[in-house]
Design an enzyme around this catalytic site. Structure first.
Site, PDB file in Angstrom:
ATOM      1  N   TYR A   1      -9.341   5.405   7.775  1.00 13.47           N
ATOM      2  CA  TYR A   1      -9.567   5.744   9.184  1.00 13.47           C
ATOM      3  C   TYR A   1     -10.666   6.800   9.214  1.00 13.47           C
ATOM      4  O   TYR A   1     -10.502   7.879   8.642  1.00 13.47           O
ATOM      5  CB  TYR A   1      -8.297   6.332   9.809  1.00 13.47           C
TER       6      TYR A   1
ATOM      7  N   PRO B   1      -4.192   0.289  19.137  1.00 14.21           N
ATOM      8  CA  PRO B   1      -3.951  -0.184  17.775  1.00 14.21           C
ATOM      9  C   PRO B   1      -4.123   0.858  16.663  1.00 14.21           C
ATOM     10  O   PRO B   1      -3.893   0.550  15.505  1.00 14.21           O
ATOM     11  CB  PRO B   1      -4.989  -1.305  17.610  1.00 14.21           C
TER      12      PRO B   1
ATOM     13  N   HIS C   1       0.839  -1.209   0.000  1.00 16.37           N
ATOM     14  CA  HIS C   1       0.000   0.000   0.000  1.00 16.37           C
ATOM     15  C   HIS C   1       0.870   1.253   0.000  1.00 16.37           C
ATOM     16  O   HIS C   1       1.756   1.382   0.831  1.00 16.37           O
ATOM     17  CB  HIS C   1      -0.887   0.027   1.245  1.00 16.37           C
TER      18      HIS C   1
HETATM   19  C1  PHB Z   1      -5.761  -4.290  10.817  1.00 18.78           C
HETATM   20  O1  PHB Z   1      -5.846  -4.491   9.597  1.00 18.78           O
HETATM   21  O2  PHB Z   1      -5.975  -5.184  11.635  1.00 18.78           O
HETATM   22  C2  PHB Z   1      -5.390  -2.949  11.317  1.00 18.78           C
HETATM   23  C3  PHB Z   1      -5.068  -1.964  10.413  1.00 18.78           C
HETATM   24  C4  PHB Z   1      -4.719  -0.705  10.866  1.00 18.78           C
HETATM   25  C5  PHB Z   1      -4.722  -0.428  12.215  1.00 18.78           C
HETATM   26  C6  PHB Z   1      -5.040  -1.430  13.126  1.00 18.78           C
HETATM   27  C7  PHB Z   1      -5.367  -2.698  12.680  1.00 18.78           C
HETATM   28  O3  PHB Z   1      -4.417   0.800  12.655  1.00 18.78           O
END
Ligand code: PHB
Ligand code: APR
Length: 392
Positions: free
Chosen positions: A202, A294, A72
Site C-alpha cells: 500500500y 476497498p 500471506h
Molecule cells: C486486490 O487484490 O484486488 C485488492 C487487494 C487489497 C485491497 C483491495 C483489493 O485492499
C-alpha cells in the site's frame, strides 16, 4: 415453487448462505440475474481474511483454496520511497490472509451447491419481493425462458448487492442510510506479469495512492487513485505504467514488473450502511446492506461474516423455534460492520490524497504512517483488523 429460504443474488453472500443453510439441513433457492459464466468470471476483490478461509475449509469447500491460494503473512506500507513491513502473523498470534480471487470463491461455491443438488436459477429476470411482513413472503421473477414465476418462501435473504432490488423494496421510512462518498476512485488493472515481490504494498505518494497486489504467480493486480468518474479512455496503457512507476518505485529501485494489461476498470470509493438490516422476513446481507471502500479489502469478508450470522440465526429458528438470534441479526451484524467501516475509512484516509489537503494534512499523514509502522501497539491494531475481526 416453494422453498424455506429464497435468496436473491449469487454473489459471495447469497451462495455462501445457501451452502451454510444446506449444511444445517435447510432448503434454499438462489435467484441470480446474470449468467453462470458472468458471475464466475467477474473480476472483483481477492483478499480473504483468516475467518473466511477457516469457514471455507471447515465447511468442505477449501480444497482448491488451500492448493491455489497464496498465503500471506504480512503486508507492506510504502511512503517517502521506503517500504515498511507489517508482520500480520507475528502480531496476531498466528493469523494470516490468503490471496484468492473472489470469482474463484464463487466457482467453488457454485460447484458445491450444484453437487449437493442445490438450486441456483441463473438469468432470473425482474425479481421483486412481496409480503415480507407476512409469514409467507414471495419472490416474483421471470425465468430465463421469459415465463412469469413465483417462489414462495418462509424467509427472503436479500444478497443482491449494491444495485439490487431488495433494499429498495423496503419502505423508505423503515430504514436509515448512512453514506460517505470519497472524492476519488481507483483505476485497477490486471497485468500479465509475475508479481515483483511476495506481499501486498500500500503506497502513499503525493500524486495519490497506489496498491500492488496479485492474483497468481503470473498475474499482478495494481490500482491507482484517480479522479471520481474518471474516463478510462484518458488512461492508455503507457500512461498507467508511467504513473505506477512514478508512485511505486522505491529508493532501493523496486518497481512492479510490467506486462500486457489484461483488464482495466474503475472502482468508486464509498462507505454506506443501512440500518436495520432486516424488514419483516426480509434479511439483507453483504453489499445490499453495506459498502466499504476497498482500501481495507473488506467487502467480500464482511458479506461472509453477515451470512455466517444469518445461517445460524435461521437454523436456530427453523430447527429449534428459538428466535432470539434472528431478532438480533441486524444488531449483531451492524456492530461488526461499523468496526469494519471504521477500519476501511481509516486506511483510506491515511493513504489517499484528498483534493483539499494542505501541507499540514500531508505532514500529519506521513506522521501517522511513521507512527503506525513503528509503534507495536499501532501495528497490532492494524494487523488484527486486517486479518479480520472475529466473526460472531
Ligand atoms: C486486490 O487484490 O484486488 C485488492 C487487494 C487489497 C485491497 C483491495 C483489493 O485492499
Ligand atoms: N435479481 C437477481 N440477482 C441480482 C439482482 C436482482 N434484481 N440484482 C443484483 N443481483 C445479483 C448480482 O448480479 C450479483 O451476482 O446479486 C449478486 C450480488 O453479488 P455481489 O455484488 O458480489 O454482493 P455480495 O454477495 O454482497 O458480495 C460482497 O464484496 O468484494 C466485495 O463488492 C464486492 O461483490 C463483492 C462484495
Amino acid at each position: 415453487m416453494r422453498t424455506q429460504v429464497g435468496i436473491v443474488g449469487a454473489g459471495p453472500a447469497g451462495l455462501m448462505l445457501s451452502h451454510l443453510l444446506h449444511l444445517e439441513g435447510i432448503e434454499s433457492v438462489v435467484l441470480e440475474a446474470r449468467s453462470r459464466k458472468y458471475v464466475e468470471e467477474r473480476v472483483r476483490a481477492g483478499v480473504l481474511e483468516q475467518g473466511t478461509v477457516d469457514l471455507m475449509i471447515d465447511t468442505g469447500i477449501g480444497d482448491r483454496l488451500q492448493r491455489e491460494g497464496l498465503l500471506h503473512h504480512g503486508i507492506e506500507l510504502s511512503f517517502l520511497g521506503r517500504r515498511r513491513r507489517v508482520d500480520l502473523t507475528e502480531l496476531t498470534g498466528g493469523k494470516s490472509i490468503t490471496i484468492y480471487a473472489q470469482h474463484e470463491v464463487i466457482r467453488d461455491l457454485i460447484r458445491a451447491r450444484v453437487a449437493a443438488g442445490g438450486q441456483i436459477i441463473f438469468e432470473a429476470d425482474q425479481a421483486t419481493v412481496h409480503d415480507v411482513n407476512s409469514a409467507s413472503p414471495r419472490i416474483r421473477f421471470r425465468s430465463p425462458e421469459g415465463q412469469a414465476c413465483e417462489l414462495k418462501c418462509d424467509f427472503i435473504a436479500g444478497c443482491d448487492g449494491w444495485h439490487g432490488v431488495c433494499r429498495s423494496s423496503i419502505p423508505e421510512g423503515a430504514l436509515a442510510c448512512y453514506e460517505r462518498t470519497y472524492p476519488f476512485a481507483w483505476l485497477g488493472i490486471l497485468a500479465q506479469a509475475a508479481p515483483a515481490t511476495e506481499e501486498l504494498i500500500y503506497t502513499y505518494h503525493p500524486r495519490g495512492f497506489a496498491l500492488f497486489s496479485m492474483r497468481s504467480p503470473e498475474v499482478t493486480r495494481l490500482y491507482l487513485q484517480c479522479a471520481p468518474e474518471e474516463d478510462l479512455a484518458n488512461w492508455p496503457d503507457d500512461r498507467i505504467w508511467e504513473e505506477l512507476r512514478t508512485r511505486m518505485t522505491c529508493a532501493d529501485g523496486w518497481a512492479p514488473n510490467e506486462g500486457e494489461i489484461l483488464q482495466k476498470g474503475i472502482t468508486d470509493m464509498r462507505g454506506f450502511v443501512v440500518e436495520p438490516m432486516q424488514h419483516g422476513r426480509l434479511f439483507l446481507a453483504g453489499d445490499a446492506a453495506h459498502i466499504v471502500p476497498p482500501t481495507g479489502a473488506k467487502g467480500l469478508n464482511l458479506a461472509i461474516a453477515d451470512v455466517h450470522v444469518l445461517a445460524r440465526a435461521l437454523a436456530a429458528f427453523i430447527k429449534q423455534g428459538r428466535r432470539e438470534l434472528l431478532d438480533r441479526y441486524s444488531e449483531i451484524c451492524l456492530r461488526r460492520a461499523w468496526k469494519v467501516q471504521r477500519f476501511s475509512w481509516w486506511m483510506t484516509s491515511m493513504l489517499h490524497c484528498f483534493p483539499d489537503d494542505s501541507g499540514f494534512d500531508r505532514r500529519r499523514q506521513l506522521a501517522e504512517l511513521d507512527y503506525v509502522t513503528t509503534s507495536r501497539a499501532a501495528l497490532t491494531s492494524l494487523a488484527e483488523n486486517y486479518v479480520g475481526l472475529p466473526m460472531e
